[in-house]
Motif scaffolding. Structure first.
Motif, short mmCIF file in Angstrom:
data_model
loop_
_atom_site.label_atom_id
_atom_site.label_comp_id
_atom_site.label_asym_id
_atom_site.label_seq_id
_atom_site.Cartn_x
_atom_site.Cartn_y
_atom_site.Cartn_z
N GLY A 278 8.11 14.51 -19.21
CA GLY A 278 6.71 14.15 -19.37
C GLY A 278 6.37 12.75 -18.90
N TRP A 279 7.27 12.09 -18.17
CA TRP A 279 6.98 10.75 -17.69
C TRP A 279 7.10 10.71 -16.17
N SER A 280 6.45 9.73 -15.58
CA SER A 280 6.52 9.50 -14.14
C SER A 280 6.75 8.02 -13.90
N ALA A 281 7.33 7.70 -12.75
CA ALA A 281 7.54 6.31 -12.37
C ALA A 281 7.57 6.23 -10.85
N ALA B 128 5.05 14.02 0.63
CA ALA B 128 4.64 13.62 -0.71
C ALA B 128 3.94 12.27 -0.60
N PRO B 129 3.04 11.96 -1.53
CA PRO B 129 2.35 10.66 -1.47
C PRO B 129 3.34 9.50 -1.51
N GLU B 130 3.04 8.46 -0.73
CA GLU B 130 3.83 7.23 -0.79
C GLU B 130 2.91 6.09 -1.22
N TYR B 131 3.50 5.06 -1.80
CA TYR B 131 2.74 4.02 -2.49
C TYR B 131 3.05 2.63 -1.94
N ARG B 132 2.21 1.67 -2.33
CA ARG B 132 2.40 0.28 -1.93
C ARG B 132 3.40 -0.40 -2.88
N PRO B 133 4.04 -1.48 -2.41
CA PRO B 133 4.97 -2.19 -3.28
C PRO B 133 4.34 -2.65 -4.60
N ASP B 134 3.06 -3.05 -4.57
CA ASP B 134 2.44 -3.52 -5.81
C ASP B 134 2.16 -2.39 -6.79
N GLN B 135 2.36 -1.15 -6.37
CA GLN B 135 2.15 -0.01 -7.26
C GLN B 135 3.45 0.46 -7.92
N THR C 270 7.90 6.28 -3.70
CA THR C 270 7.39 7.58 -4.15
C THR C 270 7.36 7.65 -5.66
N ARG C 271 6.72 8.70 -6.15
CA ARG C 271 6.62 8.91 -7.60
C ARG C 271 7.62 9.96 -8.05
N HIS C 272 8.36 9.64 -9.08
CA HIS C 272 9.33 10.54 -9.69
C HIS C 272 8.66 11.19 -10.90
N ASP C 273 8.58 12.51 -10.90
CA ASP C 273 7.99 13.25 -12.03
C ASP C 273 9.08 13.98 -12.78
N CYS C 274 9.29 13.63 -14.03
CA CYS C 274 10.35 14.21 -14.85
C CYS C 274 9.78 15.26 -15.80
N VAL C 275 10.56 16.30 -16.08
CA VAL C 275 10.12 17.32 -17.02
C VAL C 275 9.99 16.78 -18.44
#
Length: 251
Positions: free
Chosen positions: A129-132, A57-64, A122-127
């Motif tokens: 309708g939000w992501s974080a 799964a995509p991984e992100y930078r700390p500033d993201q 990583t990004r958490h996608d919830c049903v």
């Protein structure tokens, strides 16, 4: 076919903004649920056929990382046994690892923390309708299963949790392919600090290629099984059994 998978992920992650009342409220919107969870068998087959089973799964930078990371599902089990664990800072917590294993384990937080840890943003996608985007740290589930000597006959891993639904422990499951994926971890920390109660303390499953409801919180037991028969109503998870969520929630 690849476009189909991308569109499904986009719909789930961003197009469900009307579902803001909580994961348990999705069941009250039949039309929305049908859109979100239709075609499970097709999606499962397509994802397995088109994507490398070890794909990350995509991984992100700390500033993201997101400044606010909402809690999904249960915010606090609030049972006497869980409250007692919180009061003693989880000193008496034990994770049971059993089922189709050669060496059943009972692991405390210190033992889990002593295992080689993986840190991932990583990004958490919830049903809902939000992501974080957040940072998670803990041992890979595969490391724990190997330590227990998981048997080849095991096809699924079932998680039981401290939070109760209708008086019974919450439960969820994944297959052994995802169980041994390098990004599937038993998170002990979030954003560099021990998990808070609202986010699943002391141990939370992170299975980064699936939707948020698969990321079981307050994990107390890990059981390797050959079949999902006899687990709840046989569909592999509380939401799958009771409100027809997909068992395979790949994104």
């Amino acid at each position: 076919m690849t476009d189909l998978l991308v569109k499904r992920r986009t719909l789930i992650a961003g197009g469900a903004g009307l579902l803001l009342a909580g994961c348990d409220k999705v069941a009250q919107i039949p039309a929305a649920r049908k859109i979100l969870f239709s075609g499970e068998d097709i999606h499962y087959g397509l994802q397995r056929a088109l994507q490398d089973r070890g794909a990350l799964a995509p991984e992100y930078r700390p500033d993201q990382m997101s400044p606010i990371f909402r809690a999904n599902g249960t915010r606090n089990p609030a049972t006497p046994s869980y409250d007692a664990m919180v009061a003693n800072r989880f000193a008496d917590y034990r994770l049971a690892v059993d089922g189709l294993v050669d060496r059943p384990l009972s692991l405390g937080i210190a033992q889990l923390a002593a295992m080689p840890a993986r840190t991932q943003i990583t990004r958490h996608d919830c049903v809902e309708g939000w992501s974080a985007i957040g940072q998670w740290q803990g041992p890979m589930l595969g490391t724990v299963l190997k330590a227990a000597g998981v048997r080849r006959s095991a096809r699924y891993v079932v998680f039981t949790c401290a939070d109760l639904y209708n008086g019974e422990p919450y439960y969820e499951s994944i297959d052994t392919i995802d169980a041994f994926h390098p990004q599937t971890i038993l998170a002990l920390k979030m954003n560099g600090a021990p998990l808070e109660v609202a986010h699943g303390a002391p141990v939370r499953l992170r299975v980064e290629r699936q939707l948020g409801y698969k990321h079981a919180k307050y994990v107390m037991g890990v059981k390797a099984v050959a079949s999902l028969e006899g687990i709840g109503k046989g569909k592999g998870g509380y939401w799958e059994d009771n409100v027809d969520y997909d068992w395979y929630a790949g994104i």
